[in-house]
Design a protein around this motif. Structure first.
Motif, mmCIF file in Angstrom:
data_model
loop_
_atom_site.group_PDB
_atom_site.id
_atom_site.type_symbol
_atom_site.label_atom_id
_atom_site.label_comp_id
_atom_site.label_asym_id
_atom_site.label_seq_id
_atom_site.Cartn_x
_atom_site.Cartn_y
_atom_site.Cartn_z
ATOM 1 N N GLU A 15 -4.770 29.802 45.940
ATOM 2 C CA GLU A 15 -4.043 30.823 45.181
ATOM 3 C C GLU A 15 -3.528 30.194 43.893
ATOM 4 O O GLU A 15 -3.059 29.065 43.884
ATOM 5 C CB GLU A 15 -2.905 31.422 46.012
ATOM 6 C CG GLU A 15 -1.690 30.532 46.148
ATOM 7 C CD GLU A 15 -0.650 31.129 47.080
ATOM 8 O OE1 GLU A 15 0.541 30.946 46.814
ATOM 9 O OE2 GLU A 15 -1.046 31.754 48.084
ATOM 10 N N PRO A 16 -3.653 30.908 42.779
ATOM 11 C CA PRO A 16 -3.288 30.320 41.489
ATOM 12 C C PRO A 16 -1.801 30.013 41.423
ATOM 13 O O PRO A 16 -0.985 30.748 41.968
ATOM 14 C CB PRO A 16 -3.676 31.403 40.488
ATOM 15 C CG PRO A 16 -3.674 32.664 41.271
ATOM 16 C CD PRO A 16 -4.070 32.296 42.668
ATOM 17 N N SER A 17 -1.482 28.951 40.753
ATOM 18 C CA SER A 17 -0.096 28.575 40.578
ATOM 19 C C SER A 17 0.494 29.394 39.450
ATOM 20 O O SER A 17 -0.193 29.719 38.484
ATOM 21 C CB SER A 17 -0.023 27.087 40.237
ATOM 22 O OG SER A 17 1.182 26.821 39.579
ATOM 23 N N SER A 18 1.768 29.727 39.566
ATOM 24 C CA SER A 18 2.421 30.482 38.500
ATOM 25 C C SER A 18 3.232 29.542 37.608
ATOM 26 O O SER A 18 4.031 29.983 36.794
ATOM 27 C CB SER A 18 3.329 31.557 39.099
ATOM 28 O OG SER A 18 4.309 30.947 39.910
ATOM 29 N N ALA A 19 3.020 28.245 37.796
ATOM 30 C CA ALA A 19 3.749 27.262 37.004
ATOM 31 C C ALA A 19 3.387 27.410 35.527
ATOM 32 O O ALA A 19 2.238 27.658 35.180
ATOM 33 C CB ALA A 19 3.420 25.850 37.474
ATOM 34 N N ILE A 20 4.379 27.262 34.671
ATOM 35 C CA ILE A 20 4.159 27.343 33.230
ATOM 36 C C ILE A 20 4.229 25.929 32.661
ATOM 37 O O ILE A 20 5.248 25.256 32.775
ATOM 38 C CB ILE A 20 5.219 28.241 32.553
ATOM 39 C CG1 ILE A 20 5.090 29.683 33.081
ATOM 40 C CG2 ILE A 20 5.071 28.206 31.034
ATOM 41 C CD1 ILE A 20 6.312 30.523 32.863
ATOM 42 N N VAL A 21 3.122 25.491 32.095
ATOM 43 C CA VAL A 21 3.066 24.140 31.553
ATOM 44 C C VAL A 21 3.166 24.190 30.035
ATOM 45 O O VAL A 21 2.374 24.865 29.373
ATOM 46 C CB VAL A 21 1.757 23.433 31.965
ATOM 47 C CG1 VAL A 21 1.730 22.006 31.435
ATOM 48 C CG2 VAL A 21 1.589 23.456 33.472
ATOM 49 N N THR A 22 4.164 23.501 29.489
ATOM 50 C CA THR A 22 4.312 23.404 28.041
ATOM 51 C C THR A 22 4.165 21.943 27.645
ATOM 52 O O THR A 22 3.918 21.083 28.495
ATOM 53 C CB THR A 22 5.689 23.922 27.584
ATOM 54 O OG1 THR A 22 6.695 23.040 28.094
ATOM 55 C CG2 THR A 22 5.952 25.330 28.071
#
Length: 108
Positions: A15-22
């Protein structure tokens, strides 16, 4: 045609991660620990082994800041919050449950 033979479990596992990477951080919002570990593995180029069953219901909200956090301390903090322990191995880390605390809690 084998379109509908894919087991449901496989979909859950990836399942895709909803983490936001900046550029400065990885932000987790109610992210499953599985997702957190997977993102950390990819972004920090480390290996994290875990038993998915042991952490399936655990989630984390917070962020990993590049330049401030390091894998060691972040995993330690993450594990302490969830009654887990991160053991350092040659390859990376192995996440395990803390059995002693769980046993004591059962007696209450």
């Amino acid at each position: 045609s084998d379109i509908n033979v894919a087991p449901i479990k496989k979909i859950e596992a990836s399942e895709p991660s909803s983490a936001i990477v900046t550029e400065t951080a990885i932000a987790f919002d109610n992210e499953s620990l599985t997702g957190v570990f997977n993102v950390l593995e990819t972004k920090l180029n480390i290996q994290i082994k875990y038993n998915a069953n042991q952490i399936s219901k655990k989630v984390f909200t917070g962020q990993y800041e590049f330049g401030r956090d390091d894998a060691d301390s972040f995993l330690k903090m993450l594990c302490e919050l969830n009654n887990l322990v991160a053991e350092k191995t040659d390859a990376g880390y192995t996440i395990k449950t803390v059995n002693t605390k769980a046993k004591q809690a059962m007696h209450n």
